[in-house]
Design an enzyme around this catalytic site. Structure first.
Site, short mmCIF file in Angstrom:
data_model
loop_
_atom_site.label_atom_id
_atom_site.label_comp_id
_atom_site.label_asym_id
_atom_site.label_seq_id
_atom_site.Cartn_x
_atom_site.Cartn_y
_atom_site.Cartn_z
N HIS A 262 -1.34 -7.11 -4.49
CA HIS A 262 -1.09 -7.38 -2.31
C HIS A 262 -0.63 -6.53 -2.24
CE1 HIS A 262 -0.98 -9.91 0.85
NE2 HIS A 262 -2.44 -10.83 -0.06
N ASP A 316 -6.93 -15.63 -4.83
CA ASP A 316 -7.49 -15.19 -5.77
C ASP A 316 -7.23 -15.84 -6.99
OD1 ASP A 316 -8.79 -15.09 -3.32
OD2 ASP A 316 -8.55 -13.31 -3.13
N1 CMC Z 1 -5.00 -4.70 -11.09
C1 CMC Z 1 -4.33 -3.45 -11.33
N2 CMC Z 1 -3.65 -2.71 -11.14
C2 CMC Z 1 -3.83 -2.37 -9.71
C3 CMC Z 1 -4.28 -3.73 -9.04
C4 CMC Z 1 -5.03 -4.81 -9.63
N3 CMC Z 1 -5.17 -5.86 -9.28
N4 CMC Z 1 -3.99 -3.63 -7.92
C5 CMC Z 1 -4.03 -2.87 -7.25
N5 CMC Z 1 -3.01 -1.70 -8.50
C6 CMC Z 1 -2.89 -0.41 -8.84
C7 CMC Z 1 -3.82 -0.08 -8.35
O1 CMC Z 1 -4.40 0.68 -8.89
C8 CMC Z 1 -2.44 1.34 -7.42
O2 CMC Z 1 -2.11 1.90 -8.61
P1 CMC Z 1 -2.32 3.72 -8.37
O3 CMC Z 1 -1.03 3.36 -7.81
O4 CMC Z 1 -2.12 4.15 -10.15
O5 CMC Z 1 -3.14 4.44 -7.96
C9 CMC Z 1 -1.43 0.49 -6.82
O6 CMC Z 1 -1.71 -0.34 -7.68
C10 CMC Z 1 -1.69 0.60 -5.77
O7 CMC Z 1 -3.14 0.11 -5.30
P2 CMC Z 1 -3.44 -0.77 -3.86
O8 CMC Z 1 -4.80 -0.64 -4.38
O9 CMC Z 1 -3.37 0.93 -3.26
O10 CMC Z 1 -2.74 -1.67 -2.87
P3 CMC Z 1 -3.25 -1.88 -2.21
O11 CMC Z 1 -1.52 -2.47 -0.99
O12 CMC Z 1 -3.78 -0.95 -1.09
O13 CMC Z 1 -3.76 -3.03 -2.03
C11 CMC Z 1 -5.12 -5.13 -3.39
C12 CMC Z 1 -3.57 -4.19 -2.63
C13 CMC Z 1 -5.08 -6.23 -2.96
C14 CMC Z 1 -6.36 -4.18 -2.32
C15 CMC Z 1 -4.74 -4.41 -4.66
O14 CMC Z 1 -3.41 -4.72 -5.52
C16 CMC Z 1 -6.38 -5.23 -5.69
O15 CMC Z 1 -7.65 -4.36 -5.15
N6 CMC Z 1 -6.39 -6.10 -5.69
C17 CMC Z 1 -7.23 -6.84 -7.17
C18 CMC Z 1 -8.52 -7.36 -5.90
C19 CMC Z 1 -7.86 -8.88 -5.21
O16 CMC Z 1 -7.41 -9.83 -5.81
N7 CMC Z 1 -7.88 -8.75 -4.03
C20 CMC Z 1 -7.37 -9.86 -3.71
C21 CMC Z 1 -6.10 -9.83 -2.28
S1 CMC Z 1 -4.97 -11.39 -1.95
C22 CMC Z 1 -6.34 -12.56 -1.07
C23 CMC Z 1 -6.94 -12.02 0.08
O17 CMC Z 1 -5.96 -11.25 0.99
O18 CMC Z 1 -8.26 -12.46 0.16
#
Ligand code: CMC
Length: 379
Positions: A262, A316
């Site tokens: 998140h 989720d």
């Molecule tokens: N599984 C594995 N690695 C992850 C995950 C995950 N679910 N989430 C983040 N990371 C890693 C990502 O690969 C990155 O690694 P690196 O720095 O080595 O490239 C690092 O953590 C930072 O991730 P990010 O995507 O840049 O972080 P963010 O703050 O932009 O993203 C997020 C937040 C929710 C988009 C992301 O955690 C994600 O894609 N999660 C999976 C999708 C998900 O479950 N979304 C629902 C979010 S909560 C409800 C809502 O908002 O609707």
């Protein structure tokens, strides 16, 4: 020629609005609606009362709640011609595309769709929130070749939706479980879809446009679409014994595990804690214990492998098992999120209108300058 400024990619860390609706402490895993802990609301409140709270910034007394409930129930019915219109939609359309299209279409049966004063905006919000469940249920029945079940204004928001979807009386347990899901998903700070709604209304556009844009944002797999991604993942894992190799494979390939991580939470999302208990109980009651066990095993592996990076279950993750056990089809999971979040989005739209300034950030131009125009024949 160009000046450089710091770019906050993804607007990470940027505070772009004030809100009195929800507060998130991402480090300690706390979520409050108007100061009330989410767990207190999911244990004691109803979705209707929660929406009143978000829109009025206080809990209602008994007569205020009753008046609001009646107002919402009076809005359950679909506008004239809508059932026939839904009957013409392609049966293989995705429910999120259908919901987005039909919420937009509701503007066509509103004599004053552009009226944005607080009273009018709130009336539109009631209208849309009231009838959105019927839009989803009616489409789902259409694609299954079943007759539309008219909304029942004697029923709560949760009971009415399950009744229209299935054409039968839902059990008290299912109604309460669904109501809790609605409470937990209703608002969440300046998340992507809420921001989208506030950006759109900041042009003084209209409530329908802002909600339509928000629904479009929500369906993405990084946002509300993740609950469907979680279910796909659970379906792909043959048994609890296969969880370890499946998740480790994904981590090694640097693939994201849906339902984890998140932007704001660096601890377990408190909504995930509530949904976990709900999912465990429903899974046992409905003979889906294996689904819960797979989820729980995934969480243990993720805790071991990625918790040190602040990656924990989000809302989720356990909502997927919960919705499955309530009997919802996979592609209805994200529309359920949208039905609830319509409450939050509408509150933010009204909040934005009450102290509006056009959202208009800048982009850092990184392309070339002074490029001569090449005539077509010379390209
Ligand atoms: N599984 C594995 N690695 C992850 C995950 C995950 N679910 N989430 C983040 N990371 C890693 C990502 O690969 C990155 O690694 P690196 O720095 O080595 O490239 C690092 O953590 C930072 O991730 P990010 O995507 O840049 O972080 P963010 O703050 O932009 O993203 C997020 C937040 C929710 C988009 C992301 O955690 C994600 O894609 N999660 C999976 C999708 C998900 O479950 N979304 C629902 C979010 S909560 C409800 C809502 O908002 O609707």
């Amino acid at each position: 020629m160009s000046t450089t400024s710091t770019i906050a990619k993804g607007l990470d860390g940027i505070v772009a609005a004030e809100t009195e609706m929800s507060y998130i402490d991402g480090i300690n895993g706390i979520l409050e609606y108007v100061g009330i802990r989410i767990g207190d609301l999911s244990s004691n409140s109803t979705f209707e009362e929660t929406v009143f709270l978000l829109w009025n910034r206080r809990l209602p007394n008994a007569s205020e709640l009753s008046a609001f409930v009646n107002e919402l129930r009076a809005a359950y019915a679909l506008p004239e011609g809508m059932v026939e219109r839904i009957g013409q939609l392609p049966k293989d359309a995705l429910p999120m595309h259908v919901l987005r299209t039909l919420v937009s279409e509701l503007a066509l049966s509103d004599p004053n769709p552009n009226d944005n004063n607080t009273k009018a905006a709130q009336a539109k919000a009631v209208r849309i929130l009231g009838c959105a469940p019927a839009l989803v249920a009616c489409f789902d029945r259409h694609r299954r070749g079943l007759e539309f079940v008219a909304p029942d204004p004697q029923r709560s928001f949760a009971s009415n939706f399950l009744y229209m979807l299935n054409g039968s009386d839902p059990t008290e347990t299912m109604v309460r479980a669904f109501d809790i899901c609605m409470i937990l998903h209703a608002d969440h700070g300046l998340n992507n879809s809420t921001f989208a709604a506030r950006v759109i209304i900041s042009t003084l556009s209209d409530v329908y446009s802002a909600l339509t844009g928000a629904i479009g944002s929500l369906r993405g797999p990084l946002h509300g679409g993740a609950n469907e991604g979680v279910m796909h993942m659970l379906n792909e894992i043959p048994s609890v014994d296969d969880v370890e190799s499946y998740i480790m494979g994904k981590i090694q390939r640097k693939e994201k595990i849906m339902g984890f991580g998140h932007r704001i939470y660096k601890a377990k999302d408190p909504r995930a804690t509530d949904l976990q208990s709900l999912a465990r109980k429903l899974a046992e009651d409905t003979g889906n214990a294996d689904l819960y066990e797979k989820s729980s095993r995934i969480e243990q592996i993720m805790e071991r492998e990625l918790a040190h990076r602040g990656i924990y279950p989000n809302v989720d993750f356990y909502s997927a098992t919960t919705y499955f056990c309530i009997g919802l089809k996979l592609d209805l999971f994200t529309p359920m999120f949208a039905l609830s979040r319509l409450g939050g989005w509408s509150g933010h739209i009204i909040e934005q209108l009450s102290d509006n300034r056009l959202f208009r950030p800048k982009a850092q131009y990184v392309g070339p300058h002074d490029v001569p125009y090449t005539p077509m024949d010379n390209r």
